[in-house]
Design a protein around this motif. Structure first.
Motif, PDB file in Angstrom:
ATOM      1  N   GLU A  41       0.831  -1.207   0.000  1.00  0.00           N
ATOM      2  CA  GLU A  41       0.000   0.000   0.000  1.00  0.00           C
ATOM      3  C   GLU A  41       0.870   1.263   0.000  1.00  0.00           C
ATOM      4  N   SER A  77      -5.507   4.908  -9.819  1.00  0.00           N
ATOM      5  CA  SER A  77      -6.611   4.017  -9.444  1.00  0.00           C
ATOM      6  C   SER A  77      -6.142   2.714  -8.799  1.00  0.00           C
ATOM      7  N   SER A  80      -6.470   2.968  -4.963  1.00  0.00           N
ATOM      8  CA  SER A  80      -7.814   2.796  -4.388  1.00  0.00           C
ATOM      9  C   SER A  80      -8.346   1.388  -4.624  1.00  0.00           C
ATOM     10  N   ASN A  81      -8.028   0.802  -5.762  1.00  0.00           N
ATOM     11  CA  ASN A  81      -8.469  -0.574  -6.027  1.00  0.00           C
ATOM     12  C   ASN A  81      -7.790  -1.557  -5.081  1.00  0.00           C
ATOM     13  N   GLY A  83      -7.225  -1.014  -2.018  1.00  0.00           N
ATOM     14  CA  GLY A  83      -8.061  -0.972  -0.816  1.00  0.00           C
ATOM     15  C   GLY A  83      -9.248  -1.908  -0.935  1.00  0.00           C
ATOM     16  N   GLU A  84      -9.794  -2.018  -2.136  1.00  0.00           N
ATOM     17  CA  GLU A  84     -10.890  -2.957  -2.383  1.00  0.00           C
ATOM     18  C   GLU A  84     -10.399  -4.398  -2.278  1.00  0.00           C
TER      19      GLU A  84
END
Length: 153
Positions: A41, A77, A80-81, A83-84
């Motif tokens: 991350e 992106s 953030s992806n 995090g998914e």
């Protein structure tokens, strides 16, 4: 008999590990006991910040704005992806979301390659480091997908 309390009212233990300790510095970096810390991350966050910096340095032309917009969208992106990915509800969902991150990273690599070929745009300062990092991130995500699929069987 002791009255039960909901989880929100229970104290959570503060666990302090004696072998290592990591603390956050004011600049957002981490300090440890000398052992290298690997956090995907954090790496994706740095990559997204580098992409933002790269797109801001592109010229204000039609081509520069178009490439900057596309690169900004796909290059940030994956953070953030990811995090998914961490919130996946099943192994299948986990692999699917990893594939979305990989897809966005591959798109970022293509836009960076186009940027390297466009003669009238020039080469931004951190272009080479962004290209190297996206190639490494692609390898990491490909390996993660293979491992997750192998462990699912």
């Amino acid at each position: 008999m002791k009255k039960k309390t909901p989880n929100a009212q229970r104290r959570t233990p503060s666990i302090e590990f004696q072998t290592w300790r990591v603390s956050e510095l004011p600049d957002g970096e981490y300090e440890g006991n000398g052992r290298p810390r690997y956090d995907l991350e954090d790496r994706l966050l740095k990559f997204a910040a580098d992409i933002v910096e790269l797109t801001e340095s592109l010229p204000n032309t039609r081509a520069g704005n178009h490439i900057a917009g596309q690169l900004l969208r796909c290059g940030t992106s994956s953070l953030s992806n990811h995090g998914e990915v961490e919130a996946a509800e099943s192994r299948r969902d986990f692999v699917h979301k990893l594939r979305i991150c990989l897809k966005e990273l591959r798109e970022t690599e293509r836009w960076l390659r186009l940027l390297s070929r466009a003669k009238n745009i020039g080469t931004p300062a951190n272009f080479t480091s962004c290209l190297n990092e996206v190639e490494q991130l692609i390898r990491i995500f490909v390996a993660s997908i293979r491992t997750a699929e192998r462990n699912a069987k």
